[in-house]
Design a protein around this motif. Structure first.
Motif, PDB file in Angstrom:
ATOM      1  N   TYR A 153     -10.100  -2.729  -6.012  1.00 60.61           N
ATOM      2  CA  TYR A 153      -9.150  -2.245  -7.012  1.00 60.61           C
ATOM      3  C   TYR A 153      -8.791  -3.396  -7.945  1.00 60.61           C
ATOM      4  N   GLN A 188      -3.748   6.276   0.583  1.00 62.29           N
ATOM      5  CA  GLN A 188      -4.844   6.119   1.540  1.00 62.29           C
ATOM      6  C   GLN A 188      -5.965   5.298   0.923  1.00 62.29           C
ATOM      7  N   LEU A 189      -6.480   4.358   1.695  1.00 64.82           N
ATOM      8  CA  LEU A 189      -7.560   3.493   1.242  1.00 64.82           C
ATOM      9  C   LEU A 189      -8.852   3.848   1.972  1.00 64.82           C
ATOM     10  N   LEU A 226     -11.054  -4.462  -0.406  1.00 66.86           N
ATOM     11  CA  LEU A 226     -10.821  -3.885   0.915  1.00 66.86           C
ATOM     12  C   LEU A 226     -11.780  -4.485   1.935  1.00 66.86           C
ATOM     13  N   VAL A 232       0.848  -1.194   0.000  1.00 63.92           N
ATOM     14  CA  VAL A 232       0.000   0.000   0.000  1.00 63.92           C
ATOM     15  C   VAL A 232       0.882   1.242   0.000  1.00 63.92           C
ATOM     16  N   THR A 233       0.576   2.168  -0.904  1.00 64.67           N
ATOM     17  CA  THR A 233       1.344   3.414  -0.962  1.00 64.67           C
ATOM     18  C   THR A 233       0.469   4.655  -0.790  1.00 64.67           C
TER      19      THR A 233
END
Length: 227
Positions: A15, A6-7, A41, A3-4
């Motif tokens: 995704y 904000q989710l 997610l 993860v790079t």
């Protein structure tokens, strides 16, 4: 794959990516293969319930029957499962005058209303989810305005049992003879008075305006509580 950024599941629950693998030949053409990568997610309880109307108002007549559902308190929570299930709790029950169903949010009347005693209620309630390990909640508000119902409980009463006055026999029409005053303890239209001459001698010689009490030979005027 890391993860790079904000989710947020509520705005982007899934995704779909394309992953490519390439070889590193020392001679000839580079070969590669492509595959789909789907990232879904998982929900966490990161949203408190939101009041549909942050501050709402409703009008209720004072003679509303007990048990009547006045309105449905409403709040929404975008989280999934128990974290998105909203329950409702009144912060104060105003001496048990109102009741709220914790599951449906139905706000009902439990005790009689009386406009003369209290004309309004400002109610606060918690909208709380059932998230674990920590539930989230939001304070919402609703205003209940009690509307007066004309009960007409009191009869008008004059300030004097007998009124006596004198007027000269050559007085022109419109001469004021006396002021007749009456009161009515009801509120609203039930407390507004009109005046009439209904019996006695000389009805053709005297008159009174039913709304203002003026005109003719007699002037009648309402006291406090009437006109």
């Amino acid at each position: 794959l890391v993860v790079t950024g904000q989710l947020d599941r509520e705005s982007e629950p899934q995704y779909i990516l394309k992953a490519e693998a390439r070889d590193q030949p020392t001679k000839g053409h580079q070969l590669f293969s492509v595959t789909d990568v789907i990232v879904t997610l998982e929900d966490i309880n990161d949203n408190p319930p939101q009041c549909i109307t942050e501050h709402s108002s409703l009008k209720v007549p004072e003679d509303m029957p007990l048990g009547t559902v006045l309105t449905f308190l409403d709040a929404s929570d975008p989280d999934l499962g128990p974290a998105g299930e909203v329950k409702y709790i009144l912060v104060d029950d105003v001496h048990g005058t109102f009741r709220v169903d914790p599951m449906t949010g139905a706000l009902s009347l439990e005790k009689e209303l009386d406009f003369e005693r209290r004309a309004g209620y400002n109610l606060s309630f918690w909208a709380s989810d059932s998230g674990r390990p920590l539930a989230r909640r939001t304070l919402c508000h609703v205003e209940v305005l009690v509307m007066d119902v004309n009960e007409n409980l009191h009869s008008p009463h004059f300030s004097s049992f007998v009124y006596q006055g004198q007027v000269q026999e050559n007085s022109p029409a419109g001469t004021q003879v006396m002021v007749v005053t009456a009161q009515d303890d009801d509120s609203g239209l039930d407390g507004e008075l009109q005046y009439f001459l209904r019996a006695g001698t000389g009805l053709e010689a005297f008159s009174i305006n039913q709304d203002t009490g003026t005109g003719g030979e007699v002037h009648g005027e309402a006291g406090p509580g009437g006109q």
